[in-house]
Structure formats: structure tokens, C-alpha cells
Scaffold this motif. Structure first.
Motif, mmCIF file in Angstrom:
data_model
loop_
_atom_site.group_PDB
_atom_site.id
_atom_site.type_symbol
_atom_site.label_atom_id
_atom_site.label_comp_id
_atom_site.label_asym_id
_atom_site.label_seq_id
_atom_site.Cartn_x
_atom_site.Cartn_y
_atom_site.Cartn_z
ATOM 1 N N LYS A 194 34.171 1.927 51.841
ATOM 2 C CA LYS A 194 33.930 1.891 53.276
ATOM 3 C C LYS A 194 32.786 2.813 53.700
ATOM 4 N N PHE A 195 32.206 3.495 52.743
ATOM 5 C CA PHE A 195 31.123 4.427 53.058
ATOM 6 C C PHE A 195 29.842 3.672 53.398
ATOM 7 N N VAL A 196 29.175 4.115 54.452
ATOM 8 C CA VAL A 196 27.855 3.611 54.804
ATOM 9 C C VAL A 196 26.950 4.820 55.019
ATOM 10 N N GLY A 197 25.865 4.882 54.259
ATOM 11 C CA GLY A 197 24.970 6.020 54.372
ATOM 12 C C GLY A 197 24.177 6.223 53.108
ATOM 13 N N VAL A 198 23.693 7.439 52.936
ATOM 14 C CA VAL A 198 22.841 7.773 51.796
ATOM 15 C C VAL A 198 23.466 8.932 51.035
ATOM 16 N N VAL A 199 23.524 8.807 49.708
ATOM 17 C CA VAL A 199 23.969 9.898 48.839
ATOM 18 C C VAL A 199 22.880 10.177 47.818
ATOM 19 N N ARG A 200 22.835 11.409 47.372
ATOM 20 C CA ARG A 200 21.860 11.818 46.358
ATOM 21 C C ARG A 200 22.593 12.569 45.261
ATOM 22 N N TRP A 201 22.417 12.106 44.039
ATOM 23 C CA TRP A 201 23.079 12.723 42.896
ATOM 24 C C TRP A 201 22.029 13.193 41.896
ATOM 25 N N ASN A 202 22.230 14.388 41.340
ATOM 26 C CA ASN A 202 21.443 14.843 40.200
ATOM 27 C C ASN A 202 22.175 14.417 38.932
ATOM 28 N N VAL A 203 21.557 13.570 38.132
ATOM 29 C CA VAL A 203 22.221 13.022 36.954
ATOM 30 C C VAL A 203 21.343 13.224 35.721
ATOM 31 N N LYS A 204 22.005 13.252 34.576
ATOM 32 C CA LYS A 204 21.300 13.315 33.296
ATOM 33 C C LYS A 204 21.598 12.028 32.534
ATOM 34 N N LEU A 205 20.549 11.258 32.263
ATOM 35 C CA LEU A 205 20.699 9.996 31.557
ATOM 36 C C LEU A 205 20.282 10.178 30.104
ATOM 37 N N VAL A 206 21.120 9.738 29.202
ATOM 38 C CA VAL A 206 20.825 9.818 27.768
ATOM 39 C C VAL A 206 20.598 8.408 27.235
ATOM 40 N N ARG A 207 20.119 8.334 26.021
ATOM 41 C CA ARG A 207 19.830 7.029 25.442
ATOM 42 C C ARG A 207 21.094 6.175 25.357
ATOM 43 N N GLY A 208 20.955 4.938 25.798
ATOM 44 C CA GLY A 208 22.096 4.038 25.769
ATOM 45 C C GLY A 208 22.050 3.063 26.932
ATOM 46 N N MET A 209 23.177 2.472 27.226
ATOM 47 C CA MET A 209 23.260 1.462 28.261
ATOM 48 C C MET A 209 24.203 1.930 29.372
ATOM 49 N N TYR A 210 23.739 1.802 30.612
ATOM 50 C CA TYR A 210 24.541 2.125 31.786
ATOM 51 C C TYR A 210 24.790 0.834 32.571
ATOM 52 N N VAL A 211 25.987 0.731 33.129
ATOM 53 C CA VAL A 211 26.374 -0.449 33.891
ATOM 54 C C VAL A 211 26.606 -0.037 35.336
ATOM 55 N N TYR A 212 26.095 -0.841 36.262
ATOM 56 C CA TYR A 212 26.301 -0.521 37.670
ATOM 57 C C TYR A 212 26.586 -1.796 38.459
ATOM 58 N N GLY A 213 27.203 -1.621 39.603
ATOM 59 C CA GLY A 213 27.559 -2.727 40.472
ATOM 60 C C GLY A 213 28.554 -2.243 41.504
ATOM 61 N N SER A 214 29.263 -3.158 42.140
ATOM 62 C CA SER A 214 30.303 -2.825 43.100
ATOM 63 C C SER A 214 31.663 -2.992 42.454
#
Length: 226
Positions: A194-214
Motif C-alpha cells: 500500500k506504500f506510495v512514494g520514494v525509497v532509497r536503499w544502499n545495497v551491495k550487489l555481488v556476482r549472480g542473479m537477482y530477481v525483482y517484481g511485485s
């Protein structure tokens, strides 16, 4: 507990008891530990002049921890000195004071335990003022990555492939029914449905596969980190 960057031992024999704010010994040099200002993924230990500590003379110090976030904490310890091991609780917000004695030729490390991979630091204690060890190299630059959830619920990233490293992930979520959720090695971040807005995350990505969606949608996309 999570292991710090220096691979601190999981348990130590002696813990340092916190003192109430203002109860520090006046004769001891004071160090300021600051963590989580405005919930930022930032942690530091500064000397009396406000400079970040990389090298320190041995002796007894008063460490004043300014813990400004309920999602972070401050933990300081050493692999080789079991007499120094103290922390604030993750849920705690406020100031705590610790009196500790740092020993010669010893390295100490500090970190936020829930986010130790990205929020950490260390310093070396030595009485040899002529040849202190060099400070650690500066952190790698933080690159930018942008995610979007449209009003209709479509989830996207501005890139499908990136190199490994630290990123500032900015997500603009315009949907009241769908959310943004990314999962991969060492990462599991989401916005609320239910969130509407903007978020900012500091993340560390390593070699591999990431999955995203709802979480409510079937379509999942992939981010390749090389």
C-alpha cells in the motif's frame, strides 16, 4: 550475531558495561560513534576534532555512541582483545557511554550488526607514532540504480545488467496495490503493497542473479550482476 569485516569471534569473555550519558570520566579522551542518522546506512567513529579514527594511541577512552535509528546499532570489538566488546540494541535510539581500554598493536572493528556488510569500519591502536599502518583504502564509489512501480503495477529497473559493487537503489512506487521486491545473494528488500512514494536503499550487489517484481504479480524479472 553477524560477523564483522574483520571476522570477529562470535562470543567474547568480557563485555563492557555502558555508563549513563554524562557519566564519562573527564580525564579520558572522548570518541564519538555515530550510526544511522535519519536511518541512513552510515556509521563512523570520530576523535575529538570530528575526524574519523584510523589510528589511535593505546589507553583508556570514553566512547559516546549516538545511535539515531531503530534499524541500526553500533557494535565494537576485536579478534585479539576480548576485554573490548560492546554494542547498542537495534531498537535503541539515543546516547550511550562506554569506557574502554584499547591495547597496543591491536586492531579493532565496528559495524551495524544487521547491515555489517556495508556499515563497518576499523582502526589500529599503536604507540609507534613514526610508522602507523596506512588507513584502509577509500570505499568503492556508490553507483545508482533506479526501480519503478507504475500506477498500473508494472515493475521495472533502468538496467538489466550491472557490475558488482555498491549501489544507491532508488525506487519510485506509484501503485497502491503492487510493490517492488528484489531478492538475490545477500539482499531482500521490498516496499509495502500500500506504500506510495520514494525509497532509497544502499545495497551491495555481488556476482549472480537477482530477481525483482511485485509480491502480488506473477511476472518476475532478472537483474544480472557480473
Amino acid at each position: 550475531m553477524p560477523r564483522l569485516r574483520l571476522s570477529l569471534a562470535a562470543a567474547f569473555a568480557v563485555a563492557i558495561a555502558p555508563l549513563p550519558a554524562g557519566a564519562a570520566h573527564r580525564d579520558n579522551p572522548v570518541l564519538d560513534a555515530i550510526v544511522g542518522t535519519n536511518d541512513a546506512f552510515e556509521i563512523t567513529l570520530n576523535d575529538g576534532s570530528g575526524q574519523k579514527v584510523f589510528v589511535l594511541a593505546p589507553g583508556t577512552y570514553t566512547v559516546v555512541v549516538h545511535d539515531r535509528s531503530r534499524i541500526h546499532n553500533f557494535h565494537l570489538a576485536s579478534n585479539t582483545d576480548p576485554t573490548v566488546d560492546f554494542r547498542t540494541d537495534v531498537e535503541f535510539v539515543g546516547d550511550q557511554t562506554f569506557t574502554v581500554t584499547f591495547h597496543d598493536n591491536t586492531r579493532y572493528a565496528y559495524a551495524c550488526e544487521p547491515h555489517w556488510q556495508t556499515m563497518n569500519g576499523s582502526f589500529f591502536v599503536t604507540s609507534r607514532s613514526s610508522s602507523p599502518p596506512p588507513p584502509p583504502p577509500p570505499p568503492a564509489p556508490v553507483r545508482r540504480l533506479t526501480g519503478t512501480v507504475s500506477a498500473g503495477g508494472a515493475v521495472s529497473l533502468d538496467r538489466s545488467s550491472v557490475t558488482a559493487g555498491r549501489y544507491r537503489l532508488t525506487v519510485t512506487d506509484r501503485s497502491k496495490r503492487q510493490n517492488f521486491h528484489m531478492v538475490g545473494p545477500g539482499l531482500d528488500r521490498r516496499t509495502g503493497a500500500k506504500f506510495v512514494g520514494v525509497v532509497r536503499w544502499n545495497v551491495k550487489l555481488v556476482r549472480g542473479m537477482y530477481v525483482y517484481g511485485s509480491d502480488r504479480g506473477r511476472a518476475k524479472r532478472r537483474l544480472h550482476v557480473r
